[in-house]
Design an enzyme around this catalytic site. Structure first.
Site, PDB file in Angstrom:
ATOM      1  N   HIS A  12     -15.712  11.732   3.954  1.00 56.73           N
ATOM      2  CA  HIS A  12     -14.612  11.441   3.041  1.00 56.73           C
ATOM      3  C   HIS A  12     -13.819  12.694   2.687  1.00 56.73           C
ATOM      4  O   HIS A  12     -12.926  12.644   1.848  1.00 56.73           O
ATOM      5  CB  HIS A  12     -15.149  10.775   1.775  1.00 56.73           C
ATOM      6  CG  HIS A  12     -15.760   9.433   2.035  1.00 56.73           C
ATOM      7  ND1 HIS A  12     -17.084   9.275   2.362  1.00 56.73           N
ATOM      8  CD2 HIS A  12     -15.217   8.195   2.063  1.00 56.73           C
ATOM      9  CE1 HIS A  12     -17.334   7.989   2.549  1.00 56.73           C
ATOM     10  NE2 HIS A  12     -16.226   7.326   2.381  1.00 56.73           N
TER      11      HIS A  12
ATOM     12  N   ASP B  68     -25.669  -2.759   8.839  1.00 52.84           N
ATOM     13  CA  ASP B  68     -25.246  -1.971   7.681  1.00 52.84           C
ATOM     14  C   ASP B  68     -25.392  -2.765   6.389  1.00 52.84           C
ATOM     15  O   ASP B  68     -24.908  -3.898   6.284  1.00 52.84           O
ATOM     16  CB  ASP B  68     -23.785  -1.546   7.830  1.00 52.84           C
ATOM     17  CG  ASP B  68     -23.604  -0.439   8.852  1.00 52.84           C
ATOM     18  OD1 ASP B  68     -24.584   0.257   9.133  1.00 52.84           O
ATOM     19  OD2 ASP B  68     -22.490  -0.284   9.362  1.00 52.84           O
TER      20      ASP B  68
ATOM     21  N   GLU C  47     -26.222   8.511   2.442  1.00 53.76           N
ATOM     22  CA  GLU C  47     -25.361   9.629   2.064  1.00 53.76           C
ATOM     23  C   GLU C  47     -26.173  10.676   1.334  1.00 53.76           C
ATOM     24  O   GLU C  47     -26.897  10.364   0.393  1.00 53.76           O
ATOM     25  CB  GLU C  47     -24.236   9.143   1.155  1.00 53.76           C
ATOM     26  CG  GLU C  47     -23.286  10.254   0.695  1.00 53.76           C
ATOM     27  CD  GLU C  47     -23.813  11.070  -0.475  1.00 53.76           C
ATOM     28  OE1 GLU C  47     -23.568  12.286  -0.512  1.00 53.76           O
ATOM     29  OE2 GLU C  47     -24.489  10.496  -1.353  1.00 53.76           O
TER      30      GLU C  47
ATOM     31  N   GLU D 238     -25.041  -1.837  -4.752  1.00 55.45           N
ATOM     32  CA  GLU D 238     -23.906  -2.263  -5.555  1.00 55.45           C
ATOM     33  C   GLU D 238     -24.113  -3.637  -6.193  1.00 55.45           C
ATOM     34  O   GLU D 238     -23.593  -3.918  -7.263  1.00 55.45           O
ATOM     35  CB  GLU D 238     -22.674  -2.281  -4.656  1.00 55.45           C
ATOM     36  CG  GLU D 238     -21.401  -2.780  -5.255  1.00 55.45           C
ATOM     37  CD  GLU D 238     -20.316  -2.815  -4.198  1.00 55.45           C
ATOM     38  OE1 GLU D 238     -19.684  -3.863  -4.052  1.00 55.45           O
ATOM     39  OE2 GLU D 238     -20.129  -1.792  -3.505  1.00 55.45           O
TER      40      GLU D 238
ATOM     41  N   ARG E 138       0.822  -1.218   0.000  1.00 55.83           N
ATOM     42  CA  ARG E 138       0.000   0.000   0.000  1.00 55.83           C
ATOM     43  C   ARG E 138       0.858   1.271   0.000  1.00 55.83           C
ATOM     44  O   ARG E 138       0.545   2.261   0.659  1.00 55.83           O
ATOM     45  CB  ARG E 138      -0.975   0.002   1.178  1.00 55.83           C
ATOM     46  CG  ARG E 138      -2.042  -1.062   1.103  1.00 55.83           C
ATOM     47  CD  ARG E 138      -2.931  -1.025   2.331  1.00 55.83           C
ATOM     48  NE  ARG E 138      -2.196  -1.483   3.509  1.00 55.83           N
ATOM     49  CZ  ARG E 138      -2.577  -1.259   4.763  1.00 55.83           C
ATOM     50  NH1 ARG E 138      -3.684  -0.574   5.008  1.00 55.83           N
ATOM     51  NH2 ARG E 138      -1.865  -1.709   5.777  1.00 55.83           N
ATOM     52  N   GLU E 139       1.938   1.231  -0.763  1.00 56.28           N
ATOM     53  CA  GLU E 139       2.845   2.376  -0.784  1.00 56.28           C
ATOM     54  C   GLU E 139       2.155   3.651  -1.246  1.00 56.28           C
ATOM     55  O   GLU E 139       2.454   4.745  -0.744  1.00 56.28           O
ATOM     56  CB  GLU E 139       4.043   2.074  -1.707  1.00 56.28           C
ATOM     57  CG  GLU E 139       4.970   0.984  -1.198  1.00 56.28           C
ATOM     58  CD  GLU E 139       4.604  -0.408  -1.692  1.00 56.28           C
ATOM     59  OE1 GLU E 139       5.482  -1.287  -1.689  1.00 56.28           O
ATOM     60  OE2 GLU E 139       3.423  -0.612  -2.093  1.00 56.28           O
TER      61      GLU E 139
ATOM     62  N   LYS F 185      -1.044   4.485  -0.919  1.00 53.86           N
ATOM     63  CA  LYS F 185      -1.907   4.964   0.171  1.00 53.86           C
ATOM     64  C   LYS F 185      -1.102   5.790   1.170  1.00 53.86           C
ATOM     65  O   LYS F 185      -1.473   6.917   1.522  1.00 53.86           O
ATOM     66  CB  LYS F 185      -2.547   3.772   0.886  1.00 53.86           C
ATOM     67  CG  LYS F 185      -3.205   4.125   2.226  1.00 53.86           C
ATOM     68  CD  LYS F 185      -3.599   2.867   2.981  1.00 53.86           C
ATOM     69  CE  LYS F 185      -4.071   3.190   4.386  1.00 53.86           C
ATOM     70  NZ  LYS F 185      -5.309   3.988   4.407  1.00 53.86           N
TER      71      LYS F 185
END
Length: 765
Positions: free
Chosen positions: A699, A604, A670, A610, A16-17, A19
């Site tokens: 976010h 949730d 949302e 999706e 995850r470099e 990130k």
């Protein structure tokens, strides 16, 4: 010789470099040059991973999102960014997350672009914005830079760009502008881009039009013809790429568009391959995506060769092989995994291994199966081990599944009867406030979990540490004045992985990270076998939190549909069957929480929308079993127990009746980035239960003002009776820090109190 290529590769790096570089850059711990250097190194490594193929993509690497990159490539930058100082990267991150590094940390600099799901995946993209002033112009420097980097490594590079029609289709209009009218101005910009690519030495360009697998109106079909007929004279060869589904009624159109090649998702649309071969002109290349780019199971290579060999004999060098779609949706390298059991590990293929599978197939087709016999034999042995594994099937789970009836999925009483019992048991003010569940996951929390997981911290010490974090979280919520509290979830690494590691049938990875958006990565568990709930998972943590306060404590669970859609799911039985297994397991946890005295339970279903098939004609079958599964999980409780559910960043206006059929007492959604646009559904549909429209965009680092929250809630009150409205953030707060969270929640609560006073009503009126 057969040609091999790839459609896209994961960006984040094995560790995850990307990130960590992004997050350090946003905190001003590294410079822009440092960030861009990390990006260059990752691209170089990823091209090396793909070098076994004949054509390797460039332009698939992004610092945040490829659709956002396309907006900048095409010069489509919202006017609200035009007056701000800074360079292109500053504006890029302003649109991605609401703030650039150069902005004052105390200000809410700009509204971030809307974030939503990329077709039916868990990847999120920044929605393009169009208005009457939208103009397009080419800004190809970043793409050309990536091409030069690849060429310097002697990589046979194939640029990847999002096609003009899919770009317009994915965007939203901010006023009365017609997206189809914008196509006229967009086509020449693509033409200019193709000339730039030719000048850069490019021969093939991959142009993605995923909308071809959607049900398109005649107007959109005309848009495809209008866009592509001017491209028949471009100086580069175009590979038109589709994925995620079948072409169906768009098949003839896709074959007839004047391009040099067509890519078909042959995992999802294998039945269409023969039809495509019949329709595709002889001068065009056919690329078949024969390796599943969205799941992690090994491909049955021998069976695939049985199917491919006659096609290759027919097409010869017109046949290309590739994964079905970009490998963005799977982890990078199985060799990074050290803790998976040998049997489960042998069943899997991550991105690097999937490209090796492509190469094995090509070798066997070009030189005969004996040339790849060792790889084929190893593949066959792994498949047979999985087919016959005793770890996959559990008779008790199958027996319980057979006893499901529709009564299990329904509440005992209607909402109006239930809500009276709930409000008598838990009195709350008008516009009650709560959060979605998680609170900031600090470095100390992550280090404590890691120490416990690696055996460096005894269980008793871990329990004490987590209780201290819960105590802090409860104290802060009480000090702020929230009405319904949560325990903060310090013990949870991820909302799906946490439950997966405590249910049967799941395996967990160490480094199986997949990008969700920007720097946000998830590590989906691998659902390989039958699912069962063998012990209480959350009860002790929620009970402890409740013991610290007299305010109601909300139990937090992940729903079965989201568990399904956010895992790598077994492919040996229907998804609906797996979902019902998950539903029974979550039902057991719901009943355990109720028995422990918890009267509000949130289940949730962030991924509910999706999972919808891309074609509307197929929606009903999915909705029927998804709603059934949620009902099985949620509806075994008493009337006085209040069930919440949460859905984030999902366009569900067109399935609002299905959402109502779920019959959750409260649904939180949302609405902050979309400025309450999702509430348009309630103009035509009288939603019968309670609603919490998210007013705080978690976010973004920006802190919402009291006035902004009040304005959003007033819009909500025009559609939903105020007695049925809640005030909450739009998602969990784990990715934020306390310095942002406290003032944001303080403003949210102040807005709620103002609204209660302003409307001068009671919740029971």
């Amino acid at each position: 010789m057969i040609t091999t290529h790839n459609l896209g590769f994961p960006r984040i790096g094995r560790q995850r470099e990307l990130k960590f570089a992004l997050e350090r850059y946003w905190k001003k711990a590294i410079t822009e040059e440092d960030l861009l250097e990390t990006a260059i190194k990752l691209r170089q490594l990823h091209w090396q991973d793909q070098a076994i193929l004949d054509w390797v993509p460039a332009g698939d690497f992004s610092l945040y999102d490829q659709v956002l990159d396309t907006s900048f490539l095409l010069g489509n930058i919202p006017a609200r960014l035009g007056t701000l100082s800074g360079n292109e990267l500053d504006n890029y991150f302003r649109l991605a997350r609401g703030r650039a590094v150069s902005d004052d940390a105390a200000c809410s600099c700009v509204s971030a672009g809307e974030l939503t799901k990329w077709f039916d995946t868990n990847y999120h993209y920044i929605v393009p914005e169009f208005d009457k002033n939208t103009q397009f112009s080419l800004h190809a420097a970043q793409l050309l830079q990536q091409i030069r980097e690849a060429q310097q490594q002697h990589i046979p590079v194939k640029p990847v760009i999002l096609g003009p029609v899919s770009y317009l289709w994915l965007g939203k209009c901010k006023d009365a502008v017609d997206k189809h009218e914008l196509l006229e101005d967009l086509i020449p910009v693509y033409g200019q881009l193709f000339k730039e690519l030719e000048n850069a030495g490019i021969k093939w360009v991959q142009i993605d039009e995923p909308v071809l697998v959607m049900e398109l109106s005649e107007e959109w079909k005309y848009a495809l013809r209008k866009a592509y007929y001017p491209f028949q004279a471009v100086p580069v060869k175009l590979m038109l790429t589709t994925y995620f589904g079948q072409l169906q009624e768009n098949l003839q159109l896709a074959c007839e568009l004047p391009v040099d090649g067509l890519h078909l998702d042959a995992v999802m649309a294998r039945d269409e391959v023969s039809k495509v071969i019949d329709w595709l002109p002889n001068h065009k290349v056919l690329s078949l995506g024969v390796i599943n780019g969205r799941n992690i199971w090994k491909t049955d290579l021998n069976a695939t060769l049985d199917w491919l060999e006659p096609l290759y004999a027919l097409l010869q060098n017109r046949l290309w092989l590739a994964p079905s779609c970009s490998l963005l949706h799977v982890p990078i390298d199985l060799d990074s995994e050290q803790t998976l059991t040998d049997d489960v590990r042998s069943w899997l293929a991550f991105a690097v291994q999937k490209l090796q599978e492509v190469k094995v197939l090509a070798t066997a087709l070009d030189h005969g199966r004996e040339s790849a016999q060792d790889a084929l034999d190893e593949n066959q042995a792994a498949l047979e081990d999985r087919w016959h594994s005793g770890r996959v099937h559990r008779a008790g789970v199958k027996n319980r599944l057979s006893q499901i009836d529709t009564a299990m999925s329904r509440r005992k009483s209607s909402y109006h009867l239930r809500t009276a019992a709930q409000r008598e048991k838990i009195p709350l003010p008008l516009f009650p406030t709560t959060t979605i569940g998680s609170f900031p996951q600090t470095q100390a929390i992550r280090e404590t979990r890691l120490a416990y997981r690696t055996g460096k911290l005894p269980e008793e010490a871990y329990q004490i540490a987590m209780q201290k974090e819960i105590e802090y979280c409860v104290h802060e919520q009480e000090a702020l004045g929230l009405d319904v509290l949560v325990h903060g979830e310090p013990e949870r690494n991820d909302m799906v992985e946490y439950f997966g590691e405590q249910l049967t049938g799941f395996a967990l990875t160490q480094n199986g990270w997949v990008q969700s958006y920007g720097s946000r990565c998830v590590k989906p568990p691998i659902l390989y076998g039958d699912v069962a709930h063998e012990h209480a998972i959350t009860v002790q943590w929620i009970q402890y939190a409740q013991s610290l306060t007299k305010k109601p404590m909300k139990g937090m669970l992940t729903g079965p549909v989201t568990m399904l859609n956010w895992s790598f799911v077994r492919d040996d039985q229907p998804r609906s069957e797996t979902c019902k297994q998950l539903a029974l397991a979550i039902r057991d946890e719901v009943l355990a929480l109720e028995k422990a005295g918890i009267s509000i339970i949130q289940i949730d279903e962030a991924a509910f929308r999706e999972g919808l098939p891309l074609r509307k004609s197929q929606w009903q079958a999915y909705l029927d079993w998804a709603i059934l599964a949620f009902g099985i999980a949620a509806n075994g409780v008493q009337d006085s127990t209040q069930i919440h559910t949460h859905m984030c960043y999902s366009e569900f206006n067109d399935i609002i009746d299905a959402i109502a059929r779920m019959d959750a007492d409260v649904i939180t959604i949302e609405t902050s980035r979309s400025a309450m646009e999702l509430l348009d559904a309630f103009d035509q549909y009288r939603y019968p239960n309670e609603l919490g429209p998210g007013v705080y965009d978690i976010h973004s680092p920006n802190i919402p003002s009291i006035d902004a929250i009040v304005d959003l809630m007033k819009k909500a009150a025009q559609r939903i009776p105020m007695q049925r409205l809640w005030v909450n953030p739009d998602c969990g707060l784990k990715t934020r820090n306390w310095e942002e969270v406290k003032p944001a929640l303080k403003n949210m609560i102040a807005a709620s109190r103002y609204l209660a006073t302003h409307f001068k009503a009671t919740r029971v009126s």
